[in-house]
Design a protein around this motif. Structure first.
Motif, PDB file in Angstrom:
ATOM      1  N   VAL A 166      16.524  -7.618  12.572  1.00 17.18           N
ATOM      2  CA  VAL A 166      16.157  -7.715  13.991  1.00 17.18           C
ATOM      3  C   VAL A 166      17.277  -7.087  14.809  1.00 17.18           C
ATOM      4  CG1 VAL A 166      15.600  -9.268  15.892  1.00 17.18           C
ATOM      5  CG2 VAL A 166      14.864  -9.837  13.561  1.00 17.18           C
ATOM      6  N   GLU A 167      16.955  -6.012  15.476  1.00 20.79           N
ATOM      7  CA  GLU A 167      17.915  -5.304  16.321  1.00 20.79           C
ATOM      8  C   GLU A 167      17.837  -5.890  17.720  1.00 20.79           C
ATOM      9  OE1 GLU A 167      20.835  -3.264  17.380  1.00 20.79           O
ATOM     10  OE2 GLU A 167      20.041  -2.581  15.454  1.00 20.79           O
ATOM     11  N   THR A 168      18.954  -6.336  18.241  1.00 25.82           N
ATOM     12  CA  THR A 168      18.931  -6.995  19.551  1.00 25.82           C
ATOM     13  C   THR A 168      19.821  -6.300  20.577  1.00 25.82           C
ATOM     14  OG1 THR A 168      20.661  -8.526  18.829  1.00 25.82           O
ATOM     15  CG2 THR A 168      18.383  -9.261  18.588  1.00 25.82           C
ATOM     16  N   ARG A 169      20.076  -5.034  20.364  1.00 26.55           N
ATOM     17  CA  ARG A 169      20.864  -4.294  21.352  1.00 26.55           C
ATOM     18  C   ARG A 169      20.085  -4.186  22.660  1.00 26.55           C
ATOM     19  NH1 ARG A 169      22.324   1.241  18.714  1.00 26.55           N
ATOM     20  NH2 ARG A 169      20.079   1.243  18.784  1.00 26.55           N
TER      21      ARG A 169
ATOM     22  N   GLU B  22       0.835  -1.214   0.000  1.00 27.15           N
ATOM     23  CA  GLU B  22       0.000   0.000   0.000  1.00 27.15           C
ATOM     24  C   GLU B  22       0.868   1.262   0.000  1.00 27.15           C
ATOM     25  OE1 GLU B  22      -2.441  -0.497   3.443  1.00 27.15           O
ATOM     26  OE2 GLU B  22      -3.696  -2.018   2.489  1.00 27.15           O
ATOM     27  N   ASP B  23       2.145   1.101  -0.346  1.00 25.61           N
ATOM     28  CA  ASP B  23       3.103   2.207  -0.484  1.00 25.61           C
ATOM     29  C   ASP B  23       3.575   2.832   0.818  1.00 25.61           C
ATOM     30  OD1 ASP B  23       3.271   1.922  -3.241  1.00 25.61           O
ATOM     31  OD2 ASP B  23       1.549   3.239  -3.572  1.00 25.61           O
ATOM     32  N   THR B  24       3.493   2.121   1.908  1.00 27.04           N
ATOM     33  CA  THR B  24       4.120   2.593   3.143  1.00 27.04           C
ATOM     34  C   THR B  24       5.610   2.289   3.023  1.00 27.04           C
ATOM     35  OG1 THR B  24       2.154   2.134   4.452  1.00 27.04           O
ATOM     36  CG2 THR B  24       4.230   2.330   5.654  1.00 27.04           C
ATOM     37  N   HIS B  25       6.432   3.283   3.251  1.00 24.67           N
ATOM     38  CA  HIS B  25       7.872   3.060   3.153  1.00 24.67           C
ATOM     39  C   HIS B  25       8.324   2.195   4.333  1.00 24.67           C
ATOM     40  CE1 HIS B  25      12.144   3.680   2.793  1.00 24.67           C
ATOM     41  NE2 HIS B  25      11.909   4.183   1.588  1.00 24.67           N
ATOM     42  N   PRO B  26       9.156   1.186   4.074  1.00 26.73           N
ATOM     43  CA  PRO B  26       9.615   0.308   5.162  1.00 26.73           C
ATOM     44  C   PRO B  26      10.252   1.050   6.338  1.00 26.73           C
ATOM     45  CG  PRO B  26      10.165  -0.654   3.060  1.00 26.73           C
ATOM     46  CD  PRO B  26       9.629   0.728   2.771  1.00 26.73           C
ATOM     47  N   ARG B  27      10.880   2.190   6.097  1.00 26.15           N
ATOM     48  CA  ARG B  27      11.466   2.964   7.205  1.00 26.15           C
ATOM     49  C   ARG B  27      10.412   3.480   8.171  1.00 26.15           C
ATOM     50  NH1 ARG B  27      15.012   6.682   3.542  1.00 26.15           N
ATOM     51  NH2 ARG B  27      16.357   5.099   2.653  1.00 26.15           N
ATOM     52  N   ASN B  28       9.160   3.499   7.746  1.00 27.32           N
ATOM     53  CA  ASN B  28       8.077   3.983   8.602  1.00 27.32           C
ATOM     54  C   ASN B  28       7.400   2.856   9.382  1.00 27.32           C
ATOM     55  OD1 ASN B  28       8.470   6.612   7.731  1.00 27.32           O
ATOM     56  ND2 ASN B  28       7.098   6.356   6.001  1.00 27.32           N
ATOM     57  N   ILE B  29       7.964   1.670   9.320  1.00 29.87           N
ATOM     58  CA  ILE B  29       7.383   0.517  10.013  1.00 29.87           C
ATOM     59  C   ILE B  29       8.353   0.066  11.097  1.00 29.87           C
ATOM     60  CG2 ILE B  29       6.563  -1.859   9.786  1.00 29.87           C
ATOM     61  CD1 ILE B  29       6.014  -1.201   6.806  1.00 29.87           C
ATOM     62  N   LEU B  30       7.859  -0.038  12.309  1.00 28.36           N
ATOM     63  CA  LEU B  30       8.674  -0.478  13.439  1.00 28.36           C
ATOM     64  C   LEU B  30       7.870  -1.487  14.242  1.00 28.36           C
ATOM     65  CD1 LEU B  30      11.176  -0.151  15.301  1.00 28.36           C
ATOM     66  CD2 LEU B  30       9.877   1.638  16.485  1.00 28.36           C
ATOM     67  N   ILE B  31       8.502  -2.588  14.552  1.00 25.25           N
ATOM     68  CA  ILE B  31       7.881  -3.613  15.392  1.00 25.25           C
ATOM     69  C   ILE B  31       8.725  -3.708  16.654  1.00 25.25           C
ATOM     70  CG2 ILE B  31       7.236  -6.045  15.570  1.00 25.25           C
ATOM     71  CD1 ILE B  31       7.301  -5.967  12.404  1.00 25.25           C
ATOM     72  N   VAL B  32       8.090  -3.601  17.799  1.00 25.23           N
ATOM     73  CA  VAL B  32       8.800  -3.630  19.067  1.00 25.23           C
ATOM     74  C   VAL B  32       8.353  -4.852  19.850  1.00 25.23           C
ATOM     75  CG1 VAL B  32       9.224  -2.378  21.213  1.00 25.23           C
ATOM     76  CG2 VAL B  32       8.886  -1.122  19.069  1.00 25.23           C
ATOM     77  N   ALA B  33       9.333  -5.571  20.389  1.00 27.81           N
ATOM     78  CA  ALA B  33       9.033  -6.755  21.200  1.00 27.81           C
ATOM     79  C   ALA B  33      10.052  -6.854  22.324  1.00 27.81           C
ATOM     80  CB  ALA B  33       9.096  -8.017  20.346  1.00 27.81           C
ATOM     81  N   PRO B  34       9.595  -7.257  23.497  1.00 33.26           N
ATOM     82  CA  PRO B  34      10.568  -7.475  24.568  1.00 33.26           C
ATOM     83  C   PRO B  34      11.422  -8.682  24.223  1.00 33.26           C
ATOM     84  CG  PRO B  34       8.404  -8.229  25.241  1.00 33.26           C
ATOM     85  CD  PRO B  34       8.235  -7.559  23.897  1.00 33.26           C
ATOM     86  N   GLU B  35      12.679  -8.619  24.553  1.00 33.11           N
ATOM     87  CA  GLU B  35      13.585  -9.740  24.288  1.00 33.11           C
ATOM     88  C   GLU B  35      13.553 -10.157  22.816  1.00 33.11           C
ATOM     89  OE1 GLU B  35      15.692 -10.801  26.619  1.00 33.11           O
ATOM     90  OE2 GLU B  35      14.771  -9.422  28.047  1.00 33.11           O
ATOM     91  N   ALA B  36      13.799  -9.211  21.928  1.00 35.34           N
ATOM     92  CA  ALA B  36      13.729  -9.462  20.481  1.00 35.34           C
ATOM     93  C   ALA B  36      14.628 -10.610  20.048  1.00 35.34           C
ATOM     94  CB  ALA B  36      14.092  -8.195  19.713  1.00 35.34           C
ATOM     95  N   SER B  37      15.726 -10.818  20.738  1.00 33.63           N
ATOM     96  CA  SER B  37      16.642 -11.887  20.339  1.00 33.63           C
ATOM     97  C   SER B  37      15.987 -13.265  20.431  1.00 33.63           C
ATOM     98  CB  SER B  37      17.921 -11.852  21.167  1.00 33.63           C
ATOM     99  OG  SER B  37      17.624 -12.019  22.534  1.00 33.63           O
ATOM    100  N   SER B  38      15.035 -13.436  21.339  1.00 35.12           N
ATOM    101  CA  SER B  38      14.382 -14.736  21.471  1.00 35.12           C
ATOM    102  C   SER B  38      13.411 -15.008  20.319  1.00 35.12           C
ATOM    103  CB  SER B  38      13.655 -14.854  22.814  1.00 35.12           C
ATOM    104  OG  SER B  38      12.626 -13.894  22.895  1.00 35.12           O
ATOM    105  N   TYR B  39      13.019 -13.970  19.587  1.00 35.78           N
ATOM    106  CA  TYR B  39      12.108 -14.118  18.456  1.00 35.78           C
ATOM    107  C   TYR B  39      12.823 -14.052  17.115  1.00 35.78           C
ATOM    108  CZ  TYR B  39       8.567 -12.952  21.951  1.00 35.78           C
ATOM    109  OH  TYR B  39       7.761 -12.939  23.056  1.00 35.78           O
TER     110      TYR B  39
END
Length: 79
Positions: free
Chosen positions: A64-67, A30-47
């Motif tokens: 997947v950013e795991t800092r 639908e033309d949303t630029h990927p830079r405008n999409i953020l998914i946040v999860a606790p403990e991202a490394s486990s997912y």
């Protein structure tokens, strides 16, 4: 435009992530630029492996950013 925050319920982490991957793919189509999409999860490394697999299936590149947040670094806990 979709809501800024969306909560979903799924029978497993895998199904939830597959749903998110499909939603992201739809946003991009639908033309949303990927830079405008953020998914946040606790403990991202486990997912990480589930996320990479689900997004690969729908042919959407993902990083997947795991800092660790500053609040979780011992030197900053006292502040």
């Amino acid at each position: 435009m979709p809501a800024a925050t969306e909560f979903i319920e799924a029978p497993s982490d895998q199904r939830a992530i597959e749903h998110i991957a499909a939603e992201v793919r739809e946003l991009i189509h639908e033309d949303t630029h990927p830079r405008n999409i953020l998914i946040v999860a606790p403990e991202a490394s486990s997912y990480k492996s589930l996320v990479e697999q689900a997004f690969e299936t729908v042919e959407v590149p993902v990083h997947v950013e795991t800092r660790r947040p500053f609040a979780n670094i011992p030197a900053y806990r006292c502040f």
